[in-house]
Design a protein around this motif. Structure first.
Motif, PDB file in Angstrom:
ATOM      1  N   PHE A  43      26.130 -48.290 -23.443  1.00 22.87           N
ATOM      2  CA  PHE A  43      27.122 -48.042 -22.397  1.00 22.87           C
ATOM      3  C   PHE A  43      28.305 -48.826 -22.780  1.00 22.87           C
ATOM      4  N   ARG A  44      28.334 -50.024 -23.377  1.00 24.44           N
ATOM      5  CA  ARG A  44      29.358 -50.782 -23.707  1.00 24.44           C
ATOM      6  C   ARG A  44      30.366 -49.989 -24.425  1.00 24.44           C
ATOM      7  N   SER A  45      29.735 -49.297 -25.410  1.00 26.53           N
ATOM      8  CA  SER A  45      30.820 -48.630 -26.468  1.00 26.53           C
ATOM      9  C   SER A  45      31.661 -47.693 -25.881  1.00 26.53           C
ATOM     10  N   LEU A  46      31.260 -47.249 -24.562  1.00 25.51           N
ATOM     11  CA  LEU A  46      32.210 -46.128 -23.976  1.00 25.51           C
ATOM     12  C   LEU A  46      33.484 -46.801 -23.326  1.00 25.51           C
ATOM     13  N   GLN A  47      33.462 -47.955 -23.488  1.00 27.09           N
ATOM     14  CA  GLN A  47      34.930 -48.544 -23.071  1.00 27.09           C
ATOM     15  C   GLN A  47      36.019 -48.420 -24.084  1.00 27.09           C
ATOM     16  N   ASP A  48      35.494 -47.978 -25.359  1.00 30.91           N
ATOM     17  CA  ASP A  48      36.596 -47.629 -26.315  1.00 30.91           C
ATOM     18  C   ASP A  48      36.471 -46.211 -26.940  1.00 30.91           C
ATOM     19  N   LYS A  49      35.746 -45.209 -25.952  1.00 37.25           N
ATOM     20  CA  LYS A  49      35.547 -43.736 -26.335  1.00 37.25           C
ATOM     21  C   LYS A  49      36.561 -43.235 -25.551  1.00 37.25           C
ATOM     22  N   THR A  50      37.071 -42.135 -25.875  1.00 34.68           N
ATOM     23  CA  THR A  50      38.105 -41.183 -25.570  1.00 34.68           C
ATOM     24  C   THR A  50      37.466 -40.470 -24.272  1.00 34.68           C
ATOM     25  N   ILE A 117      26.356 -41.292 -21.962  1.00 35.01           N
ATOM     26  CA  ILE A 117      25.998 -42.278 -22.652  1.00 35.01           C
ATOM     27  C   ILE A 117      25.937 -41.818 -24.140  1.00 35.01           C
ATOM     28  N   GLY A 118      25.709 -40.563 -24.290  1.00 38.30           N
ATOM     29  CA  GLY A 118      25.276 -39.859 -25.619  1.00 38.30           C
ATOM     30  C   GLY A 118      26.337 -39.242 -26.326  1.00 38.30           C
ATOM     31  N   SER A 125      35.764 -33.335 -29.536  1.00 41.74           N
ATOM     32  CA  SER A 125      35.940 -32.933 -30.649  1.00 41.74           C
ATOM     33  C   SER A 125      35.035 -33.428 -31.550  1.00 41.74           C
ATOM     34  N   GLY A 126      34.318 -34.733 -31.192  1.00 41.66           N
ATOM     35  CA  GLY A 126      33.309 -35.268 -31.884  1.00 41.66           C
ATOM     36  C   GLY A 126      32.098 -34.534 -31.723  1.00 41.66           C
ATOM     37  N   GLU A 127      31.595 -33.865 -30.824  1.00 44.79           N
ATOM     38  CA  GLU A 127      30.708 -33.039 -31.000  1.00 44.79           C
ATOM     39  C   GLU A 127      30.754 -31.847 -31.870  1.00 44.79           C
ATOM     40  N   LYS A 128      31.874 -31.235 -31.881  1.00 44.95           N
ATOM     41  CA  LYS A 128      32.323 -29.990 -32.648  1.00 44.95           C
ATOM     42  C   LYS A 128      32.053 -30.561 -34.038  1.00 44.95           C
ATOM     43  N   ALA A 129      32.581 -31.639 -34.336  1.00 41.85           N
ATOM     44  CA  ALA A 129      32.726 -32.113 -35.687  1.00 41.85           C
ATOM     45  C   ALA A 129      31.310 -32.325 -36.314  1.00 41.85           C
ATOM     46  N   ILE A 130      30.328 -32.627 -35.491  1.00 35.90           N
ATOM     47  CA  ILE A 130      28.968 -32.913 -35.931  1.00 35.90           C
ATOM     48  C   ILE A 130      28.367 -31.448 -36.145  1.00 35.90           C
ATOM     49  N   GLU A 158      24.628 -31.979 -29.173  1.00 34.68           N
ATOM     50  CA  GLU A 158      24.903 -32.052 -27.768  1.00 34.68           C
ATOM     51  C   GLU A 158      24.725 -33.386 -27.478  1.00 34.68           C
ATOM     52  N   GLY A 159      25.878 -34.073 -26.534  1.00 33.70           N
ATOM     53  CA  GLY A 159      25.885 -35.333 -26.148  1.00 33.70           C
ATOM     54  C   GLY A 159      24.907 -35.365 -25.064  1.00 33.70           C
ATOM     55  N   ASN A 160      24.555 -34.547 -24.179  1.00 35.28           N
ATOM     56  CA  ASN A 160      23.558 -34.936 -23.297  1.00 35.28           C
ATOM     57  C   ASN A 160      22.190 -34.828 -23.949  1.00 35.28           C
ATOM     58  N   ALA A 161      21.853 -34.219 -24.918  1.00 39.20           N
ATOM     59  CA  ALA A 161      20.538 -34.637 -25.544  1.00 39.20           C
ATOM     60  C   ALA A 161      20.585 -35.823 -26.348  1.00 39.20           C
ATOM     61  N   ASN A 162      21.863 -36.178 -26.948  1.00 41.50           N
ATOM     62  CA  ASN A 162      21.789 -37.569 -27.347  1.00 41.50           C
ATOM     63  C   ASN A 162      21.545 -38.659 -26.453  1.00 41.50           C
ATOM     64  N   GLY A 163      22.085 -38.409 -25.241  1.00 44.29           N
ATOM     65  CA  GLY A 163      21.919 -39.508 -24.197  1.00 44.29           C
ATOM     66  C   GLY A 163      20.464 -39.578 -23.874  1.00 44.29           C
ATOM     67  N   PHE A 164      19.855 -38.442 -23.661  1.00 42.37           N
ATOM     68  CA  PHE A 164      18.470 -38.472 -23.472  1.00 42.37           C
ATOM     69  C   PHE A 164      17.666 -39.089 -24.440  1.00 42.37           C
ATOM     70  N   LYS A 165      18.104 -38.970 -25.782  1.00 41.17           N
ATOM     71  CA  LYS A 165      17.404 -39.783 -26.784  1.00 41.17           C
ATOM     72  C   LYS A 165      17.590 -41.382 -26.430  1.00 41.17           C
ATOM     73  N   ILE A 166      18.642 -41.739 -26.322  1.00 37.90           N
ATOM     74  CA  ILE A 166      19.034 -43.147 -26.156  1.00 37.90           C
ATOM     75  C   ILE A 166      18.365 -43.592 -25.101  1.00 37.90           C
ATOM     76  N   LEU A 167      18.173 -42.992 -23.814  1.00 35.90           N
ATOM     77  CA  LEU A 167      17.615 -43.375 -22.499  1.00 35.90           C
ATOM     78  C   LEU A 167      16.057 -43.356 -22.766  1.00 35.90           C
ATOM     79  N   THR A 168      15.531 -42.851 -23.467  1.00 34.24           N
ATOM     80  CA  THR A 168      13.931 -42.394 -23.707  1.00 34.24           C
ATOM     81  C   THR A 168      13.478 -42.962 -25.201  1.00 34.24           C
ATOM     82  N   GLU A 169      14.166 -43.083 -26.272  1.00 31.47           N
ATOM     83  CA  GLU A 169      13.508 -43.283 -27.561  1.00 31.47           C
ATOM     84  C   GLU A 169      12.901 -44.558 -27.456  1.00 31.47           C
TER      85      GLU A 169
END
Length: 447
Positions: A43-50, A117-118, A125-130, A158-169
């Protein structure tokens, strides 16, 4: 679906269920979810995300963090207002089970806080690049070694799926991820389906996907615990947790109004557009003389923004309650604001934001740079991991792997695990860190 089951206090990773009446009233279970999210490193990393404007030098443009906090505030209001009405409609929720209106607000606030969060750096653009790396770039080489769904997870990262991974992994020292309540995890899942089939129906829950194959068992466990309705006999597709509609509405309200506000404060959209368009989303008439009595443009736009958001919050609550029974039956298939009385006005505001902000030269140039940066980082780290797994690492590969934190080396027992570990590593970077690491790897910055 039944509210008693949907409001599960059981924590992901727990064996036993928890009962609302057993909770400490000074710090309720759902409020603990909010705390755990806000103290997480991701969550803290979001302070410097577009959010919209990448790497803006001004002090009033939103980042992912400020956007997430604002969505959470709107979500809390939506949840509390809906909770109050639901308890009036279903008094047993309070009398028998002990739920309060604020419980609904806490669930929606926590899920809304985590909704981005993911997301990778540099906006969408980040999702598209990956995705492009695996669909058109070096990542194509792994297609034959992955299942169709594993490969699709990567091609449509998908950022939503990556978020779910962060919350549950689970990882060493953090079993069950952040150990959030099942209710909050359910409200977080806007797209309760896997990556294939792609958009099988026009249902809003099928627009994207919500979990990677590596988290499929975790998702099914949550869906079962909450009693979510299965929407397909063959594929993993479920109806949304009802409160996910409120999380979505909070996000829709904020990005519609606040991205527009950012565009005006940056001078990309004329201030006159604010009075013309936002006043149409306010239930009472705004007198121009009162508007211009405010001395600064920021104050004037903020005044309209607050009124517009207030109007949309109240309307969203009304829409949810009008259609609560259809939502519980899994029959509601669109976003709540799609049925807004102000739908045309909302679309006008979004259209202007797209033309003047999202497609502005400043945004496009920085998205192009971000696309290149993430592609380079993926290529370097995935090549190093792949060669190391095949016992053919170069000296450069070995050095590169020293930059990969240990937490991303714990899930590398499968090919998808190795690939997703790099994708997650890159996704969790802030914009500035991604640029710094890119420059160092390219030899353009030392020290």
């Amino acid at each position: 679906m039944e509210w008693e089951q949907l409001l599960s206090l059981k924590r992901f990773g727990d064996i036993n269920k928890r009962i609302r009446k057993e909770q400490d009233e000074t710090r309720l279970g759902f409020e603990v979810d909010y705390d755990r999210i806000i103290f997480s490193s991701e969550f803290r990393s979001l302070q410097d995300k577009t959010q919209v404007i990448p790497l803006s030098k001004t002090d009033f443009v939103h980042t992912r963090l400020t956007h997430s906090l604002e969505v959470s505030v709107v979500g809390r209001s939506l949840g509390r207002k809906v909770g109050q009405k639901l308890i009036e409609k279903h008094p047993h929720l309070q009398k028998i089970h002990g739920y309060q209106a604020n419980d609904f607000g806490a669930i929606v606030a926590a899920a809304a806080l985590a909704h981005d969060i993911g997301n990778p750096p540099f906006g969408h653009s980040g999702e598209k690049a990956i995705g492009a790396f695996f669909k058109h770039g070096l990542g194509q080489m792994f297609k034959s070694e992955l299942t169709a769904k594993e490969y699709q997870d990567l091609c449509d990262f998908e950022g939503n799926a990556n978020g779910f991974k962060i919350l549950t992994e689970s990882r060493v020292g953090r079993q069950g991820g952040l150990r959030l309540s099942y209710a909050t995890l359910g409200a977080f899942m806007k797209y309760p389906k896997e990556s294939l089939p792609i958009k099988p129906t026009p249902h809003v829950a099928d627009k994207k996907y919500g979990f990677f194959q590596s988290e499929k068992e975790a998702f099914q466990d949550i869906a079962y615990e909450l009693g979510l309705l299965k929407r397909s006999a063959h594929d993993i597709m479920y109806s949304r947790h009802p409160l996910a509609y409120l999380v979505e509405a909070a996000d829709d309200i904020c990005y519609t109004i606040i991205d527009f506000e950012d565009g005006i404060n940056l001078g990309l959209i004329q201030e006159e557009f604010a009075l013309e368009y936002l006043s149409k989303i306010i239930r009472h008439t705004i007198k121009p003389e009162n508007y211009y009595a405010l001395t600064t443009k920021t104050d004037r736009i903020g005044y309209l923004r607050a009124l517009a958001i207030g109007t949309l919050i109240n309307e969203t609550v009304d829409l949810f309650m009008q259609h609560e029974e259809a939502i519980l039956r899994g029959e509601w298939d669109c976003a709540l604001l799609d049925k807004s009385h102000y739908d045309a006005q909302i679309k006008d505001v979004i259209k202007i934001s797209v033309e003047k902000v999202y497609q502005s030269r400043e945004v496009v140039e920085k998205e192009i740079a971000g696309f290149r940066i993430l592609t380079e980082l993926l290529e370097v780290f995935i090549t190093a991991i792949h060669n190391s797994h095949n016992h053919t690492p170069s000296n450069y590969d070995t050095l590169i792997l020293h930059l990969l934190p240990e937490r991303y080396k714990e899930t590398q027992n499968t090919l998808q695990g190795r690939l997703l570990s790099v994708c997650s590593f890159v996704s969790n970077m802030s914009d500035s860190y991604a640029i710094m690491l890119f420059n160092k790897i390219k030899g353009m910055e030392i020290g």
